[in-house]
Scaffold this motif. Sequence first.
Motif, PDB file in Angstrom:
ATOM      1  N   ALA A  66       0.840  -1.213   0.000  1.00  0.00           N
ATOM      2  CA  ALA A  66       0.000   0.000   0.000  1.00  0.00           C
ATOM      3  C   ALA A  66       0.868   1.254   0.000  1.00  0.00           C
ATOM      4  O   ALA A  66       0.594   2.214  -0.728  1.00  0.00           O
ATOM      5  CB  ALA A  66      -0.934   0.000   1.211  1.00  0.00           C
ATOM      6  N   MET A  67       1.941   1.247   0.784  1.00  0.00           N
ATOM      7  CA  MET A  67       2.844   2.401   0.799  1.00  0.00           C
ATOM      8  C   MET A  67       3.602   2.506  -0.526  1.00  0.00           C
ATOM      9  O   MET A  67       3.909   3.610  -0.981  1.00  0.00           O
ATOM     10  CB  MET A  67       3.817   2.313   1.977  1.00  0.00           C
ATOM     11  CG  MET A  67       3.140   2.437   3.343  1.00  0.00           C
ATOM     12  SD  MET A  67       2.136   3.928   3.560  1.00  0.00           S
ATOM     13  CE  MET A  67       0.483   3.269   3.376  1.00  0.00           C
ATOM     14  N   GLY A  68       3.866   1.362  -1.158  1.00  0.00           N
ATOM     15  CA  GLY A  68       4.479   1.387  -2.488  1.00  0.00           C
ATOM     16  C   GLY A  68       3.569   2.039  -3.514  1.00  0.00           C
ATOM     17  O   GLY A  68       4.015   2.842  -4.343  1.00  0.00           O
ATOM     18  N   VAL A  69       2.279   1.716  -3.452  1.00  0.00           N
ATOM     19  CA  VAL A  69       1.301   2.353  -4.351  1.00  0.00           C
ATOM     20  C   VAL A  69       1.262   3.850  -4.069  1.00  0.00           C
ATOM     21  O   VAL A  69       1.298   4.664  -5.005  1.00  0.00           O
ATOM     22  CB  VAL A  69      -0.119   1.747  -4.182  1.00  0.00           C
ATOM     23  CG1 VAL A  69      -1.132   2.522  -5.012  1.00  0.00           C
ATOM     24  CG2 VAL A  69      -0.133   0.284  -4.565  1.00  0.00           C
ATOM     25  N   PHE A  70       1.215   4.223  -2.810  1.00  0.00           N
ATOM     26  CA  PHE A  70       1.167   5.636  -2.426  1.00  0.00           C
ATOM     27  C   PHE A  70       2.392   6.379  -2.971  1.00  0.00           C
ATOM     28  O   PHE A  70       2.285   7.453  -3.569  1.00  0.00           O
ATOM     29  CB  PHE A  70       1.078   5.737  -0.904  1.00  0.00           C
ATOM     30  CG  PHE A  70       0.940   7.130  -0.365  1.00  0.00           C
ATOM     31  CD1 PHE A  70       0.107   8.066  -0.965  1.00  0.00           C
ATOM     32  CD2 PHE A  70       1.628   7.505   0.775  1.00  0.00           C
ATOM     33  CE1 PHE A  70      -0.034   9.349  -0.446  1.00  0.00           C
ATOM     34  CE2 PHE A  70       1.502   8.784   1.307  1.00  0.00           C
ATOM     35  CZ  PHE A  70       0.674   9.706   0.680  1.00  0.00           C
ATOM     36  N   GLN A  71       3.562   5.793  -2.802  1.00  0.00           N
ATOM     37  CA  GLN A  71       4.793   6.400  -3.299  1.00  0.00           C
ATOM     38  C   GLN A  71       4.746   6.562  -4.826  1.00  0.00           C
ATOM     39  O   GLN A  71       5.148   7.594  -5.360  1.00  0.00           O
ATOM     40  CB  GLN A  71       5.994   5.545  -2.900  1.00  0.00           C
ATOM     41  CG  GLN A  71       7.321   6.097  -3.365  1.00  0.00           C
ATOM     42  CD  GLN A  71       8.481   5.200  -2.991  1.00  0.00           C
ATOM     43  OE1 GLN A  71       8.311   4.071  -2.561  1.00  0.00           O
ATOM     44  NE2 GLN A  71       9.687   5.715  -3.155  1.00  0.00           N
ATOM     45  N   ALA A 100       4.836   9.958  -7.125  1.00  0.00           N
ATOM     46  CA  ALA A 100       5.827  10.093  -8.197  1.00  0.00           C
ATOM     47  C   ALA A 100       5.176  10.247  -9.573  1.00  0.00           C
ATOM     48  O   ALA A 100       5.869  10.528 -10.556  1.00  0.00           O
ATOM     49  CB  ALA A 100       6.757   8.882  -8.190  1.00  0.00           C
ATOM     50  N   GLY A 101       3.857  10.024  -9.645  1.00  0.00           N
ATOM     51  CA  GLY A 101       3.157  10.172 -10.917  1.00  0.00           C
ATOM     52  C   GLY A 101       3.196   8.944 -11.802  1.00  0.00           C
ATOM     53  O   GLY A 101       2.835   9.010 -12.979  1.00  0.00           O
ATOM     54  N   SER A 102       3.611   7.802 -11.258  1.00  0.00           N
ATOM     55  CA  SER A 102       3.678   6.592 -12.072  1.00  0.00           C
ATOM     56  C   SER A 102       2.543   5.608 -11.799  1.00  0.00           C
ATOM     57  O   SER A 102       2.540   4.499 -12.327  1.00  0.00           O
ATOM     58  CB  SER A 102       5.038   5.900 -11.900  1.00  0.00           C
ATOM     59  OG  SER A 102       5.289   5.630 -10.549  1.00  0.00           O
ATOM     60  N   GLU A 103       1.592   6.017 -10.983  1.00  0.00           N
ATOM     61  CA  GLU A 103       0.391   5.208 -10.694  1.00  0.00           C
ATOM     62  C   GLU A 103      -0.782   6.183 -10.704  1.00  0.00           C
ATOM     63  O   GLU A 103      -0.664   7.303 -10.213  1.00  0.00           O
ATOM     64  CB  GLU A 103       0.529   4.542  -9.325  1.00  0.00           C
ATOM     65  CG  GLU A 103      -0.660   3.716  -8.878  1.00  0.00           C
ATOM     66  CD  GLU A 103      -0.759   2.359  -9.556  1.00  0.00           C
ATOM     67  OE1 GLU A 103      -1.897   1.893  -9.723  1.00  0.00           O
ATOM     68  OE2 GLU A 103       0.271   1.775  -9.912  1.00  0.00           O
TER      69      GLU A 103
END
Length: 116
Positions: A65-70, A74-77
């Motif tokens: 979840a924190m990876g998705v947030f990051q 960053a604009g890549s999700e």
Amino acid sequence: MNGKARLAWELYLRMETNDESFSLLQLIANDCYKVGAFFYSAKAFDVLERLDPNPEYWEGKRGAAMGVFQMIIAGSEPKESLRDVLSMLRNTSNPQVEYFIRTIRKWAKESGVKVG
């Protein structure tokens, strides 16, 4: 996962619930995490955590979840993924989840992202 995380998730959704589908969920959760496909990793860890309250599933879901947030920052999700992430986090009884939800909602408000 060779760039096919969504297809693996869709395969899981078409399966009947059994030991094989549980194994596929574990594979999706862990392999997607390893390759940075955090959204599908979080989805898989979310289901695993609901099926089995093993603390490792919460840890995997939290990290994904924190990876998705990051990635959203960053604009890549896509920012729309944030709603799903918050929904997955709310499925958790771990007390840490409130801190994560507050942090995400604060960022979303400051960034003009509607999360519900």
